[in-house]
Design an enzyme around this catalytic site. Sequence first.
Site, PDB file in Angstrom:
ATOM      1  N   GLU A 143      -3.916   1.707  -2.922  1.00 46.78           N
ATOM      2  CA  GLU A 143      -4.107   3.122  -2.587  1.00 46.78           C
ATOM      3  C   GLU A 143      -3.202   3.995  -3.469  1.00 46.78           C
ATOM      4  O   GLU A 143      -2.469   4.851  -2.991  1.00 46.78           O
ATOM      5  CB  GLU A 143      -3.866   3.388  -1.094  1.00 46.78           C
ATOM      6  CG  GLU A 143      -4.611   4.613  -0.602  1.00 46.78           C
ATOM      7  CD  GLU A 143      -4.595   4.798   0.905  1.00 46.78           C
ATOM      8  OE1 GLU A 143      -5.144   5.807   1.359  1.00 46.78           O
ATOM      9  OE2 GLU A 143      -4.041   3.933   1.636  1.00 46.78           O
ATOM     10  N   TYR A 153      -7.718  -3.925  -2.293  1.00 46.86           N
ATOM     11  CA  TYR A 153      -7.646  -2.874  -1.279  1.00 46.86           C
ATOM     12  C   TYR A 153      -8.992  -2.830  -0.570  1.00 46.86           C
ATOM     13  O   TYR A 153      -9.966  -2.263  -1.071  1.00 46.86           O
ATOM     14  CB  TYR A 153      -7.299  -1.521  -1.915  1.00 46.86           C
ATOM     15  CG  TYR A 153      -7.267  -0.366  -0.934  1.00 46.86           C
ATOM     16  CD1 TYR A 153      -6.677  -0.510   0.317  1.00 46.86           C
ATOM     17  CD2 TYR A 153      -7.833   0.855  -1.265  1.00 46.86           C
ATOM     18  CE1 TYR A 153      -6.650   0.540   1.220  1.00 46.86           C
ATOM     19  CE2 TYR A 153      -7.805   1.917  -0.371  1.00 46.86           C
ATOM     20  CZ  TYR A 153      -7.212   1.754   0.872  1.00 46.86           C
ATOM     21  OH  TYR A 153      -7.196   2.792   1.767  1.00 46.86           O
ATOM     22  N   ASP A 187       2.775   4.596   5.211  1.00 45.46           N
ATOM     23  CA  ASP A 187       2.640   4.019   6.553  1.00 45.46           C
ATOM     24  C   ASP A 187       2.612   2.498   6.495  1.00 45.46           C
ATOM     25  O   ASP A 187       2.654   1.839   7.542  1.00 45.46           O
ATOM     26  CB  ASP A 187       1.407   4.569   7.287  1.00 45.46           C
ATOM     27  CG  ASP A 187       0.161   4.633   6.421  1.00 45.46           C
ATOM     28  OD1 ASP A 187       0.214   4.260   5.237  1.00 45.46           O
ATOM     29  OD2 ASP A 187      -0.887   5.075   6.934  1.00 45.46           O
ATOM     30  N   HIS A 188       2.567   1.921   5.296  1.00 47.61           N
ATOM     31  CA  HIS A 188       2.704   0.476   5.088  1.00 47.61           C
ATOM     32  C   HIS A 188       4.076   0.164   4.516  1.00 47.61           C
ATOM     33  O   HIS A 188       4.734   1.038   3.934  1.00 47.61           O
ATOM     34  CB  HIS A 188       1.661  -0.019   4.088  1.00 47.61           C
ATOM     35  CG  HIS A 188       0.238   0.123   4.526  1.00 47.61           C
ATOM     36  ND1 HIS A 188      -0.551  -0.928   4.902  1.00 47.61           N
ATOM     37  CD2 HIS A 188      -0.556   1.235   4.621  1.00 47.61           C
ATOM     38  CE1 HIS A 188      -1.758  -0.496   5.210  1.00 47.61           C
ATOM     39  NE2 HIS A 188      -1.789   0.815   5.040  1.00 47.61           N
ATOM     40  N   ASN A 228      -6.698  -4.588   5.378  1.00 49.37           N
ATOM     41  CA  ASN A 228      -7.114  -3.689   6.455  1.00 49.37           C
ATOM     42  C   ASN A 228      -7.652  -4.405   7.690  1.00 49.37           C
ATOM     43  O   ASN A 228      -8.429  -3.842   8.456  1.00 49.37           O
ATOM     44  CB  ASN A 228      -8.122  -2.663   5.936  1.00 49.37           C
ATOM     45  CG  ASN A 228      -7.462  -1.321   5.655  1.00 49.37           C
ATOM     46  OD1 ASN A 228      -6.678  -0.823   6.451  1.00 49.37           O
ATOM     47  ND2 ASN A 228      -7.765  -0.738   4.500  1.00 49.37           N
ATOM     48  N   ASN A 257       0.877  -1.167   0.000  1.00 47.88           N
ATOM     49  CA  ASN A 257       0.000   0.000   0.000  1.00 47.88           C
ATOM     50  C   ASN A 257       0.911   1.213   0.000  1.00 47.88           C
ATOM     51  O   ASN A 257       1.569   1.510   0.996  1.00 47.88           O
ATOM     52  CB  ASN A 257      -0.924   0.010   1.232  1.00 47.88           C
ATOM     53  CG  ASN A 257      -1.803   1.255   1.278  1.00 47.88           C
ATOM     54  OD1 ASN A 257      -1.367   2.363   0.977  1.00 47.88           O
ATOM     55  ND2 ASN A 257      -3.055   1.081   1.687  1.00 47.88           N
ATOM     56  N   ASP A 277      -3.780  -4.921   0.705  1.00 45.20           N
ATOM     57  CA  ASP A 277      -4.090  -4.314   1.997  1.00 45.20           C
ATOM     58  C   ASP A 277      -5.516  -4.725   2.333  1.00 45.20           C
ATOM     59  O   ASP A 277      -6.468  -4.146   1.819  1.00 45.20           O
ATOM     60  CB  ASP A 277      -3.941  -2.795   1.916  1.00 45.20           C
ATOM     61  CG  ASP A 277      -4.335  -2.101   3.210  1.00 45.20           C
ATOM     62  OD1 ASP A 277      -4.633  -2.808   4.205  1.00 45.20           O
ATOM     63  OD2 ASP A 277      -4.373  -0.855   3.228  1.00 45.20           O
TER      64      ASP A 277
END
Length: 266
Positions: free
Chosen positions: A36, A110, A257-258, A156, A9, A154
């Site tokens: 993303e 995603y 952040d990933h 999540n 991501n 991702d």
Amino acid sequence: MPFKIATWNINSVRLRLPIVQRFLEEYRPDVLCLQETKCPDDQFPTAAFRKLGYNHIAIHGQKGYHGVATVSRIPLETVEKRSFCGIVDCRHLLTRMRVNGGDILLHNFYVPAGGDEPDPEINPKFRHKLDFIEEMRAVRPAEMENTATILVGDLNIAPLEADVWSHKQLLNVVSHTPVETSGLESMRSYCGWVDLVRRHIPPEQKLFTWWSYRARDWNLSDRGRRLDHIWSSPGLAPALSRVEVLREARGWDRPSDHVPVIAEFG
């Protein structure tokens, strides 16, 4: 021949193109699946990827939000761009490639984040996430002769206790609530997917792929979650030779952040 795939991501492919280029130059996966991307198809930086030898590119993007892309050194065929929950928001891409005499079907996902409130009755984003995971039951691995299936992305959700920095403290936090973790694991088991990362790394070992931007020192506090996954059809799982979570990429310049998750076969 060995085959290497990565998922990441990237949180805006154009903004973070320099670290994507660095990753491809240093780690040379055969295929990289991005989530993303936040980029319409006609603005995707295809030239930069082709310059590095990734000439085969499949994109499902939109302006400013969501988006997935699969870039490859191996020829790709786009098979499907599926919508879920009746919403067209660029969260899935299915491609096909020929590897070592067989076909690989590759799903790039995603999954919606779900907002902040873990109550589907008052939070439509959380309801959407739960419904999305339920609809993923229709995405099952193909086990035809000479065909294997990989699902990455991702998702999540951090399903296991060791997938978060504190199981007890995150039980009521979106991404690790019981309704999410049980839903994801039930779907995975129902469809027959193999969690390749946890096949290779013991499920009791702490392992994260995401650290919040809010932390002053993400590395010191280490309050991470394993939100990024690589699954496969059962027949392909024995060929898995190595898994790597590239933790150091969280400390690169202007990072996502990933971090990338890599699986090697053969």
